[in-house]
Design an enzyme around this catalytic site. Structure first.
Site, short mmCIF file in Angstrom:
data_model
loop_
_atom_site.label_atom_id
_atom_site.label_comp_id
_atom_site.label_asym_id
_atom_site.label_seq_id
_atom_site.Cartn_x
_atom_site.Cartn_y
_atom_site.Cartn_z
N TYR A 119 12.09 37.94 -14.01
CA TYR A 119 12.45 36.90 -13.03
C TYR A 119 13.55 36.01 -13.58
CZ TYR A 119 11.74 33.34 -9.44
OH TYR A 119 11.91 32.45 -8.39
N1 NAP Z 1 7.81 29.64 -4.53
C1 NAP Z 1 8.37 28.98 -5.54
O1 NAP Z 1 7.77 28.11 -6.20
C2 NAP Z 1 9.82 29.27 -5.88
C3 NAP Z 1 10.43 28.53 -6.91
C4 NAP Z 1 11.75 28.75 -7.22
C5 NAP Z 1 12.47 29.70 -6.50
N2 NAP Z 1 11.87 30.43 -5.51
C6 NAP Z 1 12.67 31.42 -4.79
O2 NAP Z 1 12.55 31.20 -3.40
C7 NAP Z 1 12.76 32.45 -2.72
C8 NAP Z 1 11.61 32.67 -1.77
O3 NAP Z 1 10.44 32.85 -2.57
P1 NAP Z 1 8.97 32.69 -2.01
O4 NAP Z 1 8.30 31.71 -2.87
O5 NAP Z 1 8.97 32.52 -0.52
O6 NAP Z 1 8.43 34.13 -2.40
P2 NAP Z 1 7.43 35.09 -1.62
O7 NAP Z 1 6.38 34.29 -0.96
O8 NAP Z 1 7.02 36.15 -2.59
O9 NAP Z 1 8.39 35.71 -0.53
C9 NAP Z 1 9.45 36.57 -0.92
C10 NAP Z 1 10.11 37.10 0.31
O10 NAP Z 1 11.12 38.05 -0.11
C11 NAP Z 1 10.97 39.19 0.72
N3 NAP Z 1 11.47 40.38 0.04
C12 NAP Z 1 11.07 40.89 -1.15
N4 NAP Z 1 11.75 42.02 -1.43
C13 NAP Z 1 12.59 42.23 -0.38
C14 NAP Z 1 13.55 43.23 -0.06
N5 NAP Z 1 13.80 44.26 -0.89
N6 NAP Z 1 14.23 43.12 1.10
C15 NAP Z 1 14.01 42.08 1.94
N7 NAP Z 1 13.11 41.11 1.71
C16 NAP Z 1 12.41 41.20 0.55
C17 NAP Z 1 9.49 39.28 1.01
O11 NAP Z 1 9.31 40.07 2.14
P3 NAP Z 1 7.88 40.81 2.37
O12 NAP Z 1 6.89 39.74 2.55
O13 NAP Z 1 8.13 41.63 3.59
O14 NAP Z 1 7.64 41.62 1.14
C18 NAP Z 1 9.14 37.83 1.24
O15 NAP Z 1 9.43 37.45 2.57
C19 NAP Z 1 12.88 33.51 -3.80
O16 NAP Z 1 14.25 33.79 -4.04
C20 NAP Z 1 12.25 32.85 -5.01
O17 NAP Z 1 12.73 33.38 -6.24
C21 NAP Z 1 10.57 30.23 -5.19
#
Ligand code: NAP
Length: 195
Positions: A119
């Protein structure tokens, strides 16, 4: 017989259209770009949000490189090829923006505690891509910025994080920048995060 309908066309015109997309699938991206071109003609904002493998269960000294490769494929190359697929349509926008949803976990300045190697390395690479692309697309007037949404209570973030709308607001800052706004920045809640 009912006429087939593009998945991009909404039930009610003018509302949100949701389409399935795998950012690692070049053919799917090309099909999406063709649909958007036919229906909208341009793209104003691309938010590269997709990411996988917050691999807190391993460290770099004993990493499963299959996990690392998958993370790079989605988190870096997926974002990159999504830009490439939609760039002709972004160039047709009067106010084009690209937002890379990154993480402070990808900050070289604060890295050093170890852990989550797939990551962290993928988000550092996404940050490098952001800066490189911002330089290359400056001539087209396309603002390219990275944002950290903060710790958000999603599937990836788990319980205890802040609400999804707070994370989304951190992303919207870079979406809503004015035309003379900054490019090549990394922010959370509109405030700089060290690269
Ligand atoms: N949550 C946090 O605390 C946090 C902190 C810092 C940064 N971020 C960043 O914020 C962003 C959103 O994260 P999140 O927390 O919402 O994560 P999440 O709940 O795991 O959601 C990730 C999303 O990415 C989609 N995805 C994964 N692989 C994909 C692919 N090959 N093509 C298209 N879509 C894909 C997933 O779709 P499916 O559900 O269909 O698999 C899901 O909608 C990410 O870039 C993450 O690194 C999150």
């Amino acid at each position: 017989m009912e006429r087939s309908r593009s998945p991009l066309q909404p039930e009610v015109p003018g509302l949100i259209r949701a389409v399935p997309l795998d950012v690692t699938d070049a053919d799917g991206l090309a099909a999406l770009a063709a649909d958007v071109e036919a229906i909208e003609g341009h793209v104003d904002v691309l938010v590269n949000n997709a990411a996988i493998h917050y691999d807190t269960w391993q460290d770099s000294a004993a990493a499963d490189l299959r996990v690392v490769r998958e993370a790079l494929e989605t988190n870096v190359l997926g974002a990159w090829q999504t830009v490439l697929a939609l760039l002709p349509l972004l160039r047709r926008s009067a106010h084009p923006r690209i937002v890379m949803v990154s993480s402070e976990g990808g900050s070289l300045a604060s890295m050093g505690g170890g852990g989550a190697p797939a990551y962290h390395v993928s988000k550092a690479a996404l940050n490098a891509l952001t800066r490189t692309m911002a330089g290359d697309l400056r001539r087209d007037g396309i603002l390219v910025n990275a944002v950290c949404p903060g710790w958000v209570a999603t599937d990836m973030g788990g319980p205890g994080g802040r609400p999804v709308n707070a994370g989304a607001a951190s992303i919207m800052y870079a979406v809503d920048l004015p035309d003379d706004g900054p490019t090549s920045t990394f922010t959370r809640d509109g405030r700089p995060v060290p690269w």
